[in-house]
Design a protein around this motif. Structure first.
Motif, PDB file in Angstrom:
ATOM      1  N   LYS A  63       0.831  -1.205   0.000  1.00  0.00           N
ATOM      2  CA  LYS A  63       0.000   0.000   0.000  1.00  0.00           C
ATOM      3  C   LYS A  63       0.868   1.258   0.000  1.00  0.00           C
ATOM      4  O   LYS A  63       0.600   2.217  -0.731  1.00  0.00           O
ATOM      5  CB  LYS A  63      -0.921  -0.001   1.225  1.00  0.00           C
ATOM      6  N   VAL A  64       1.902   1.244   0.839  1.00  0.00           N
ATOM      7  CA  VAL A  64       2.808   2.396   0.910  1.00  0.00           C
ATOM      8  C   VAL A  64       3.480   2.623  -0.436  1.00  0.00           C
ATOM      9  O   VAL A  64       3.579   3.759  -0.922  1.00  0.00           O
ATOM     10  CB  VAL A  64       3.866   2.189   2.012  1.00  0.00           C
ATOM     11  N   GLU A  65       3.926   1.540  -1.084  1.00  0.00           N
ATOM     12  CA  GLU A  65       4.574   1.651  -2.391  1.00  0.00           C
ATOM     13  C   GLU A  65       3.616   2.222  -3.434  1.00  0.00           C
ATOM     14  O   GLU A  65       4.006   3.053  -4.271  1.00  0.00           O
ATOM     15  CB  GLU A  65       5.084   0.282  -2.839  1.00  0.00           C
ATOM     16  N   ALA A  91       4.066   5.694  -5.461  1.00  0.00           N
ATOM     17  CA  ALA A  91       4.107   5.682  -6.923  1.00  0.00           C
ATOM     18  C   ALA A  91       3.056   6.627  -7.493  1.00  0.00           C
ATOM     19  O   ALA A  91       3.294   7.333  -8.484  1.00  0.00           O
ATOM     20  CB  ALA A  91       3.863   4.254  -7.432  1.00  0.00           C
ATOM     21  N   ALA A  92       1.878   6.668  -6.848  1.00  0.00           N
ATOM     22  CA  ALA A  92       0.817   7.557  -7.310  1.00  0.00           C
ATOM     23  C   ALA A  92       1.210   9.021  -7.150  1.00  0.00           C
ATOM     24  O   ALA A  92       0.954   9.859  -8.022  1.00  0.00           O
ATOM     25  CB  ALA A  92      -0.471   7.266  -6.544  1.00  0.00           C
ATOM     26  N   ALA A  99       4.311  10.164  -7.016  1.00  0.00           N
ATOM     27  CA  ALA A  99       5.381  10.454  -7.965  1.00  0.00           C
ATOM     28  C   ALA A  99       4.804  10.690  -9.355  1.00  0.00           C
ATOM     29  O   ALA A  99       5.255  11.575 -10.098  1.00  0.00           O
ATOM     30  CB  ALA A  99       6.388   9.305  -7.991  1.00  0.00           C
ATOM     31  N   GLY A 100       3.805   9.902  -9.711  1.00  0.00           N
ATOM     32  CA  GLY A 100       3.203  10.046 -11.030  1.00  0.00           C
ATOM     33  C   GLY A 100       2.435  11.339 -11.202  1.00  0.00           C
ATOM     34  O   GLY A 100       2.309  11.866 -12.309  1.00  0.00           O
ATOM     35  N   SER A 101       1.907  11.858 -10.055  1.00  0.00           N
ATOM     36  CA  SER A 101       1.152  13.102 -10.141  1.00  0.00           C
ATOM     37  C   SER A 101       2.005  14.331  -9.906  1.00  0.00           C
ATOM     38  O   SER A 101       1.510  15.456  -9.958  1.00  0.00           O
ATOM     39  CB  SER A 101       0.013  13.087  -9.112  1.00  0.00           C
ATOM     40  N   GLY A 102       3.309  14.090  -9.589  1.00  0.00           N
ATOM     41  CA  GLY A 102       4.237  15.200  -9.386  1.00  0.00           C
ATOM     42  C   GLY A 102       4.129  15.838  -8.020  1.00  0.00           C
ATOM     43  O   GLY A 102       4.586  16.978  -7.836  1.00  0.00           O
ATOM     44  N   ASP A 103       3.558  15.095  -7.034  1.00  0.00           N
ATOM     45  CA  ASP A 103       3.417  15.668  -5.690  1.00  0.00           C
ATOM     46  C   ASP A 103       4.722  15.649  -4.915  1.00  0.00           C
ATOM     47  O   ASP A 103       4.894  16.395  -3.967  1.00  0.00           O
ATOM     48  CB  ASP A 103       2.353  14.880  -4.892  1.00  0.00           C
ATOM     49  N   ASP A 104       5.659  14.764  -5.272  1.00  0.00           N
ATOM     50  CA  ASP A 104       6.912  14.672  -4.532  1.00  0.00           C
ATOM     51  C   ASP A 104       7.931  15.676  -5.069  1.00  0.00           C
ATOM     52  O   ASP A 104       7.927  15.976  -6.251  1.00  0.00           O
ATOM     53  CB  ASP A 104       7.501  13.257  -4.643  1.00  0.00           C
TER      54      ASP A 104
END
Length: 238
Positions: free
Chosen positions: A224-226, A230-231, A233-238
Motif C-alpha cells: 500500500k505504501v509503495e 508511486a501515485a 510520484a506520477g502526479s508530481g506531488d513529490d
C-alpha cells in the motif's frame, strides 16, 4: 447480550445479502460444530466482515482495530453498533506490546471454545492479490492447538474494493472453507521463528489454492505504501 445481538444482526442482514448478492459457499461442513476453531481468511474488502460469516452456523468472533469503537457522534455510534453486531472485539494494533495483547485476546477467545476469524495479511489487499501472512496466526494455532480452517472470500473485492463506501450490486460473492490444517507436528515450537513462518506460509498457500488469487511475497501494508508513493510520484506531488 452480545451473543443475542450477534444473531439478531445476522438475522437482519442475511436475507438482504442473499437477495442482492446471491452468495454461495463450499465446504462449510469442514467447520467443527463445537470447540475452538481458527478461521484464517484472505482479506479483500470491508464486506468480508459479514459475507465471510454468513454461512457459518456458529458465532464468528474477529479482532478489529480499536478505532472502530472510539469514533464520536452518529458515525461513531453506528460503527460501534455494527462491529459489535458482527462479533468484532477491539484491539490495539499499534505493534509491540499491543501485538502481544492482541495475541492474548485471541487465545482467550479460543480457550473459551469459540470460533476466531482472523486475516493473516493484517489489512485489506490493495489490488485483489493475496499478500504475505503475518505469523500471529501461527502462534495462535500452535499455542491454542485449535484446528485451522482456510477461509477464502471470492468476489468481495469486485463487490466492494477498498475505498468504496457502498457495494456494487450484481456481483455474486462466495466463500470456500478448506479442510482443517494439521500443525500438530509443530506443537511446542511456537517460539521458533522459522516454524512460525512455515506454518503461516502453509496457511497462505491453502488460501491461494482456494481463492485462485495471485500470491505476492510481501506484506500488504508495504504494498500500500509503495502504491501511494508511486501515485504521488506520477502526479508530481513529490
Amino acid at each position: 447480550m452480545p451473543e443475542l445481538f450477534y444473531w439478531v444482526v445476522k438475522a437482519i442482514l442475511a436475507p438482504l445479502i442473499h437477495l442482492f448478492f446471491r452468495p454461495w459457499q463450499e465446504g462449510v461442513e469442514n467447520i467443527p460444530r463445537e470447540g475452538p476453531v481458527i478461521l484464517a481468511g484472505n482479506h479483500l474488502s470491508f464486506a468480508d466482515h459479514f459475507i465471510g460469516a454468513l454461512h457459518v452456523p456458529r458465532k464468528v468472533i474477529s479482532l478489529g482495530k480499536a478505532e472502530y469503537f472510539t469514533g464520536r457522534g452518529i458515525k461513531g455510534l453506528i460503527s460501534r453498533i455494527f462491529f459489535t453486531g458482527v462479533g468484532t472485539v477491539p484491539i490495539d494494533r499499534s505493534g509491540g506490546k499491543a501485538s502481544e495483547a492482541a495475541l492474548r485476546t485471541g487465545l482467550r477467545i479460543l480457550r473459551g471454545g469459540h470460533v476466531l476469524g482472523i486475516y493473516p495479511e493484517g489489512t485489506r489487499s490493495p489490488d485483489g492479490r493475496l499478500y504475505k501472512g503475518k505469523t500471529g496466526v501461527a502462534r495462535l494455532a500452535l499455542e491454542s492447538r485449535a484446528p485451522v480452517i482456510p477461509w477464502a472470500m471470492i468476489g468481495t473485492f469486485e463487490m466492494m474494493p477498498p475505498g468504496r463506501v457502498f457495494p456494487r450490486f450484481g456481483v455474486r460473492t462466495g466463500v470456500r472453507f478448506g479442510k482443517p490444517l494439521d500443525f500438530s507436528r509443530y506443537y511446542g515450537m511456537e517460539d521458533d521463528r522459522l516454524v512460525l513462518r512455515a506454518v503461516t506460509d502453509e496457511i497462505m498457500y491453502a488460501l491461494m489454492e482456494l481463492s485462485g488469487q495471485e500470491y505476492v511475497d510481501k506484506y500488504a501494508a508495504s504494498a500500500k505504501v509503495e502504491m501511494i508513493r508511486a501515485a504521488r510520484a506520477g502526479s508530481g506531488d513529490d
